[in-house]
Motif scaffolding. Structure first.
Motif, PDB file in Angstrom:
ATOM      1  N   VAL A 192       9.846   3.798  -6.548  1.00  0.00           N
ATOM      2  CA  VAL A 192      11.103   3.187  -6.106  1.00  0.00           C
ATOM      3  C   VAL A 192      10.821   1.855  -5.427  1.00  0.00           C
ATOM      4  CG1 VAL A 192      13.089   3.479  -4.581  1.00  0.00           C
ATOM      5  CG2 VAL A 192      12.201   5.440  -5.856  1.00  0.00           C
ATOM      6  N   ARG A 193       9.778   1.832  -4.583  1.00  0.00           N
ATOM      7  CA  ARG A 193       9.482   0.598  -3.840  1.00  0.00           C
ATOM      8  C   ARG A 193       9.012  -0.514  -4.767  1.00  0.00           C
ATOM      9  NH1 ARG A 193       6.188   1.377   1.617  1.00  0.00           N
ATOM     10  NH2 ARG A 193       6.062  -0.848   1.213  1.00  0.00           N
ATOM     11  N   ILE A 194       8.207  -0.166  -5.773  1.00  0.00           N
ATOM     12  CA  ILE A 194       7.735  -1.202  -6.696  1.00  0.00           C
ATOM     13  C   ILE A 194       8.907  -1.758  -7.503  1.00  0.00           C
ATOM     14  CG2 ILE A 194       6.314  -1.618  -8.757  1.00  0.00           C
ATOM     15  CD1 ILE A 194       4.344   0.476  -7.558  1.00  0.00           C
ATOM     16  N   LEU A 195       9.769  -0.872  -8.003  1.00  0.00           N
ATOM     17  CA  LEU A 195      10.916  -1.357  -8.786  1.00  0.00           C
ATOM     18  C   LEU A 195      11.848  -2.186  -7.921  1.00  0.00           C
ATOM     19  CD1 LEU A 195      11.652   1.780 -10.997  1.00  0.00           C
ATOM     20  CD2 LEU A 195      10.766  -0.429 -11.761  1.00  0.00           C
ATOM     21  N   ALA A 196      12.033  -1.762  -6.664  1.00  0.00           N
ATOM     22  CA  ALA A 196      12.904  -2.527  -5.772  1.00  0.00           C
ATOM     23  C   ALA A 196      12.308  -3.916  -5.533  1.00  0.00           C
ATOM     24  CB  ALA A 196      13.093  -1.784  -4.453  1.00  0.00           C
ATOM     25  N   ALA A 197      10.973  -3.988  -5.373  1.00  0.00           N
ATOM     26  CA  ALA A 197      10.326  -5.294  -5.131  1.00  0.00           C
ATOM     27  C   ALA A 197      10.526  -6.214  -6.329  1.00  0.00           C
ATOM     28  CB  ALA A 197       8.836  -5.084  -4.860  1.00  0.00           C
ATOM     29  N   THR A 198      10.397  -5.667  -7.552  1.00  0.00           N
ATOM     30  CA  THR A 198      10.514  -6.540  -8.724  1.00  0.00           C
ATOM     31  C   THR A 198      11.913  -7.133  -8.844  1.00  0.00           C
ATOM     32  OG1 THR A 198      11.139  -4.728 -10.207  1.00  0.00           O
ATOM     33  CG2 THR A 198       8.792  -5.223 -10.032  1.00  0.00           C
ATOM     34  N   GLU A 199      12.911  -6.436  -8.307  1.00  0.00           N
ATOM     35  CA  GLU A 199      14.286  -6.932  -8.419  1.00  0.00           C
ATOM     36  C   GLU A 199      14.513  -8.177  -7.574  1.00  0.00           C
ATOM     37  OE1 GLU A 199      16.781  -5.916 -10.435  1.00  0.00           O
ATOM     38  OE2 GLU A 199      15.302  -4.560 -11.327  1.00  0.00           O
ATOM     39  N   THR A 200      13.715  -8.352  -6.512  1.00  0.00           N
ATOM     40  CA  THR A 200      13.938  -9.490  -5.613  1.00  0.00           C
ATOM     41  C   THR A 200      13.022 -10.656  -5.954  1.00  0.00           C
ATOM     42  OG1 THR A 200      12.279  -8.689  -4.058  1.00  0.00           O
ATOM     43  CG2 THR A 200      14.537  -7.920  -3.733  1.00  0.00           C
ATOM     44  N   MET A 201      12.152 -10.493  -6.977  1.00  0.00           N
ATOM     45  CA  MET A 201      11.164 -11.529  -7.258  1.00  0.00           C
ATOM     46  C   MET A 201      11.605 -12.428  -8.408  1.00  0.00           C
ATOM     47  SD  MET A 201       7.925  -9.026  -6.689  1.00  0.00           S
ATOM     48  CE  MET A 201       6.840  -9.916  -7.753  1.00  0.00           C
TER      49      MET A 201
ATOM     50  N   ASP B 158       0.867  -1.175   0.000  1.00  0.00           N
ATOM     51  CA  ASP B 158       0.000   0.000   0.000  1.00  0.00           C
ATOM     52  C   ASP B 158       0.905   1.227   0.000  1.00  0.00           C
ATOM     53  OD1 ASP B 158      -1.711   2.071   0.396  1.00  0.00           O
ATOM     54  OD2 ASP B 158      -2.860   1.088   1.987  1.00  0.00           O
ATOM     55  N   ASN B 159       1.032   1.853  -1.159  1.00  0.00           N
ATOM     56  CA  ASN B 159       1.954   2.982  -1.293  1.00  0.00           C
ATOM     57  C   ASN B 159       1.215   4.320  -1.352  1.00  0.00           C
ATOM     58  OD1 ASN B 159       3.942   1.102  -1.433  1.00  0.00           O
ATOM     59  ND2 ASN B 159       4.333   1.309  -3.620  1.00  0.00           N
ATOM     60  N   ARG B 160      -0.029   4.338  -0.870  1.00  0.00           N
ATOM     61  CA  ARG B 160      -0.847   5.532  -1.086  1.00  0.00           C
ATOM     62  C   ARG B 160      -0.375   6.746  -0.309  1.00  0.00           C
ATOM     63  NH1 ARG B 160      -6.653   2.901  -0.281  1.00  0.00           N
ATOM     64  NH2 ARG B 160      -5.394   1.659   1.148  1.00  0.00           N
ATOM     65  N   ASP B 161       0.275   6.498   0.844  1.00  0.00           N
ATOM     66  CA  ASP B 161       0.652   7.648   1.664  1.00  0.00           C
ATOM     67  C   ASP B 161       2.125   8.016   1.535  1.00  0.00           C
ATOM     68  OD1 ASP B 161      -1.857   8.072   2.507  1.00  0.00           O
ATOM     69  OD2 ASP B 161      -1.641   7.004   4.409  1.00  0.00           O
ATOM     70  N   LEU B 162       2.786   7.516   0.483  1.00  0.00           N
ATOM     71  CA  LEU B 162       4.210   7.829   0.320  1.00  0.00           C
ATOM     72  C   LEU B 162       4.389   9.036  -0.597  1.00  0.00           C
ATOM     73  CD1 LEU B 162       5.652   4.247  -0.175  1.00  0.00           C
ATOM     74  CD2 LEU B 162       5.705   5.646   1.881  1.00  0.00           C
ATOM     75  N   ASP B 163       5.439   9.813  -0.337  1.00  0.00           N
ATOM     76  CA  ASP B 163       5.741  10.966  -1.197  1.00  0.00           C
ATOM     77  C   ASP B 163       6.229  10.462  -2.542  1.00  0.00           C
ATOM     78  OD1 ASP B 163       5.492  12.044   1.253  1.00  0.00           O
ATOM     79  OD2 ASP B 163       7.612  12.542   1.505  1.00  0.00           O
ATOM     80  N   PRO B 164       5.778  11.102  -3.650  1.00  0.00           N
ATOM     81  CA  PRO B 164       6.361  10.742  -4.932  1.00  0.00           C
ATOM     82  C   PRO B 164       7.849  11.089  -4.917  1.00  0.00           C
ATOM     83  CG  PRO B 164       5.038  12.761  -5.127  1.00  0.00           C
ATOM     84  CD  PRO B 164       4.837  12.214  -3.745  1.00  0.00           C
ATOM     85  N   PRO B 165       8.736  10.328  -5.530  1.00  0.00           N
ATOM     86  CA  PRO B 165       8.498   9.116  -6.310  1.00  0.00           C
ATOM     87  C   PRO B 165       8.719   7.818  -5.527  1.00  0.00           C
ATOM     88  CG  PRO B 165      10.723   9.866  -6.688  1.00  0.00           C
ATOM     89  CD  PRO B 165      10.149  10.746  -5.604  1.00  0.00           C
ATOM     90  N   GLU B 166       8.557   7.861  -4.196  1.00  0.00           N
ATOM     91  CA  GLU B 166       8.851   6.692  -3.359  1.00  0.00           C
ATOM     92  C   GLU B 166       8.031   5.455  -3.760  1.00  0.00           C
ATOM     93  OE1 GLU B 166      11.276   4.924  -0.702  1.00  0.00           O
ATOM     94  OE2 GLU B 166      11.417   6.921  -1.561  1.00  0.00           O
TER      95      GLU B 166
ATOM     96  N   TYR C 208      -5.489   3.772  -7.177  1.00  0.00           N
ATOM     97  CA  TYR C 208      -5.024   3.116  -8.401  1.00  0.00           C
ATOM     98  C   TYR C 208      -4.334   1.821  -7.989  1.00  0.00           C
ATOM     99  CZ  TYR C 208      -3.124   2.654 -13.105  1.00  0.00           C
ATOM    100  OH  TYR C 208      -2.841   2.233 -14.380  1.00  0.00           O
ATOM    101  N   ARG C 209      -4.753   0.690  -8.599  1.00  0.00           N
ATOM    102  CA  ARG C 209      -4.097  -0.581  -8.295  1.00  0.00           C
ATOM    103  C   ARG C 209      -3.310  -1.021  -9.521  1.00  0.00           C
ATOM    104  NH1 ARG C 209      -4.695  -4.921  -4.907  1.00  0.00           N
ATOM    105  NH2 ARG C 209      -6.638  -4.175  -4.011  1.00  0.00           N
ATOM    106  N   ILE C 210      -2.039  -1.339  -9.287  1.00  0.00           N
ATOM    107  CA  ILE C 210      -1.226  -1.856 -10.387  1.00  0.00           C
ATOM    108  C   ILE C 210      -0.735  -3.254 -10.020  1.00  0.00           C
ATOM    109  CG2 ILE C 210       0.902  -0.733  -9.555  1.00  0.00           C
ATOM    110  CD1 ILE C 210       1.639  -0.451 -12.579  1.00  0.00           C
TER     111      ILE C 210
END
Lengths: 451, 175
Positions: free
Chosen positions: B115-124, B104-112, B163-165
């Motif tokens: 960054v978190r989604i791209l970081a997650a994809t790197e470990t999957m 749930d990244n709704r309360d994070l400042d852009p572009p955090e 927005y759900r991705i």
């Protein structure tokens, strides 16, 4: 694919526009143009167009090529057109300034400068309208902020058309009587379409989205926002269509402009209420420099509205139009422009440099590209100087105005140095600056791959 | 297969002239895995069927005595974001596995959020899916995902604000 790429030439637009701002402040410091020269003198026209076209319009065009796609979540129609557009606009501005300088007798009329300016600026703005218009057309139905931009683009078409008529008359290319009448009486309509419709309306639209984004506030789609859009559009239509018709049939646009002015005040009041709501409804308690400084530019807009109302009530608007335009141009539009540039340059540079390695290597945050404690003093000095300059113009104190302009020049230079440091990654610690796979951005163009 | 249902009776709200939509959505959001919703209403809530259908729920409606209705919403495991947009390579209608990560990244400042989604994809691992909630359309994220070869599907939830991705990780993590 609905992603948004970096607009390759946006940094070039920003660089050219900042050069024009510094040039304009230097002129004011040296006493070139109003108040040392009369309001309608060629020298004042040079100064006004360096600000309106060189600084504010180039800034707005560069920003729109990057942010209209963000507003509508669709890619820009053409990523190749912005460069020829920039060349046409800069060439047109140069020709226009040379035209004014021939009027002042400072330059020999070697070429038909006004005709050149008409052709180049006409082509430049037509390319802007084509590229952004096609982008917006593909994204219907448009979100609310983008509709403000549409009104702004319609207004720049009007402002450019009137400007071309003036240039053709000044260049001696036409003696068609209605055109002569428009050239004689239509300057205020040209200025309203430019400063009011094009620059202010577009800035309003962009600010709805950017302020919500940077402060984590909910996007506004309230009745008051719709009313601000509708009233603003109505005011501009009355000023432009009514004003031109009045000149055509009766010779004077004053009544149309007064009615439009009153409607514009209502639209701006609603906009101000929306902006207050965004600041109050934000989720980030501690907001960044760009949002704090944007508040000072919004305060300048509010002060401009109050000043206009007071001058209208006193019947002195035409006597003090210069301080009002100065406050709108430098307090509201330039203040907002500089505040947003401070964030936009950092964000675009960060995305260009670190986008390819995000998640793969440790990268700085966007905020690591700036040092707000260093920048804030220049912004505060800038706004204090603008407000002092407005007061000096109201009090008709020419020397105090030149001093205020000099302080603005120093403050702007300070901000430009901060932007350069951001773009060159100088604020990032050397050990973090360029992780493997990241490439140092070029100063004037973005080289991120276009999708 | 047995399924537990959480009861929600919105008849008092409706009889008082109120609008229970928010309550229904939050009750659905609070459902645990494998749980369904048993809704009691004073009429057949037809508009709700498509809204919850988009969130991945089938429905079974039954009229009770006195004109009231009981509707059973069952999770189908197939979530279809409304107004879905997809990356070119994402394919259409193809089933994706359940997300291994939800954020749930709704309360994070852009572009955090990006960054978190791209970081997650790197470990999957290849083919795994990450699901993320955002407070706006991540227009700068899409090109980065496509450069790395990942597929994505995204869209606004029926509330129009979230927005759900969903991102499915590619075999070779792009250049």
């Amino acid at each position: 694919m609905t992603g948004v790429s970096l607009s390759r030439w946006t940094m070039s637009y920003f660089a050219a526009s900042l050069l024009a701002l510094v040039a304009a402040e230097l002129m004011m410091t040296l006493g070139y143009g109003f108040p040392n020269a009369p309001l309608k003198s060629p020298d004042t026209l040079v100064l006004v167009h360096v600000v309106a076209l060189g600084w504010l319009s180039l800034l707005m065009c560069g920003a729109l090529f990057q942010f209209v796609p963000v507003l509508v979540a669709k890619p820009l129609f053409s990523n190749t057109l912005p460069l020829p557009t920039l060349i046409c606009l800069i060439g047109g501005i140069a020709a226009l300034l040379l035209g004014f300088l021939t009027l002042a007798g400072r330059v020999q009329p070697v070429l038909p400068y006004f005709l050149l300016a008409s052709a180049l600026l006409g082509a430049g703005f037509a390319l802007v309208l084509w590229n952004l218009g096609r982008t917006l057309w593909a994204a219907r139905p448009l979100p609310l902020p983008a509709r403000f931009v549409v009104i702004g683009l319609c207004s720049v078409a009007v402002a450019a058309t009137l400007g071309i008529i003036f240039a053709l008359v000044l260049g001696g290319a036409t003696t068609y009587p209605p055109f002569l009448a428009i050239a004689a009486e239509g300057v205020s309509i040209h200025a309203i379409a430019g400063f009011g419709g094009w620059l202010t309306f577009t800035a309003m639209g962009v600010s709805y989205r950017l302020l919500a984004m940077f402060m984590l506030a909910p996007e506004l789609d309230s009745p008051s926002t719709h009313a601000a859009l509708g009233l603003g559009a109505a005011g501009l239509t009355i000023a432009i269509v009514g004003g031109v018709a009045a000149i055509w049939w009766e010779g004077q646009p004053d009544t149309a402009l007064l009615v439009a002015g009153l409607i514009a005040v209502a639209a701006l009041a609603l906009y101000g209420r929306d902006m207050l709501h965004l600041y109050r409804a934000r989720k980030r308690r501690d907001i960044e420099l760009n949002s704090r400084m944007a508040a000072l530019s919004l305060a300048s807009l509010a002060a401009s509205v109050v000043l206009m109302a007071v001058l209208l009530a006193l019947g002195r608007l035409s006597d003090f139009i210069a301080p009002l335009v100065f406050l709108v141009a430098f307090g509201w539009l330039s203040g907002l422009g500089l505040a947003k540039l401070y964030k936009i340059v950092a964000f675009l540079t960060w995305l260009e440099c670190y986008g390819p390695v995000l998640g793969r290597a440790s990268t700085p945050r966007v905020q690591d590209l700036v040092i707000e404690q260093r920048a804030i003093k220049w912004f505060l000095i800038y706004f204090l100087a603008v407000w002092s300059g407005t007061a000096a113009l109201l009090l008709e104190h020419t020397f105090a105005f030149r001093f205020a302009a000099a302080v603005m020049l120093v403050a702007t230079s300070g901000i430009v140095v901060q932007l350069l440091c951001t773009r060159r990654l100088l604020n990032v610690g050397a050990e973090q600056r360029l992780p493997a796979g990241a490439s140092r951005p070029r100063l004037l163009m973005s080289v991120a791959r276009q999708s | 297969m047995t399924m537990t249902f959480v009861d929600l009776d919105v008849r008092p709200i409706l009889r008082a002239g109120g609008e229970p939509f928010e309550e229904i959505l939050s009750a659905v959001a609070a459902l645990g895995p494998g749980e369904g919703l048993r809704l009691l209403a004073t009429f057949e809530p037809v508009p709700l069927f498509s809204v919850l259908g988009a969130k991945g729920y089938s429905h079974e409606a039954r009229e009770l005595e006195a004109g009231d209705w009981e509707v059973l919403f069952r999770p189908t495991g197939v979530e279809k974001p409304s107004e879905a947009e997809v990356s070119i390579a994402a394919g259409d209608g193809e089933e994706w596995p359940e997300p291994v990560t939800e954020m749930d990244n709704r309360d994070l400042d852009p572009p955090e959020p990006m960054v978190r989604i791209l970081a997650a994809t790197e470990t999957m691992k290849e083919g795994e899916v990450v699901s993320a909630l955002l407070c706006r359309e991540p227009v700068f994220l899409f090109p980065e995902l496509e450069k790395r070869g990942h597929c994505w599907r995204g869209g606004f939830e029926p509330d129009g604000k979230t927005y759900r991705i969903l991102v499915r990780v590619a075999s070779q993590h792009g250049a």
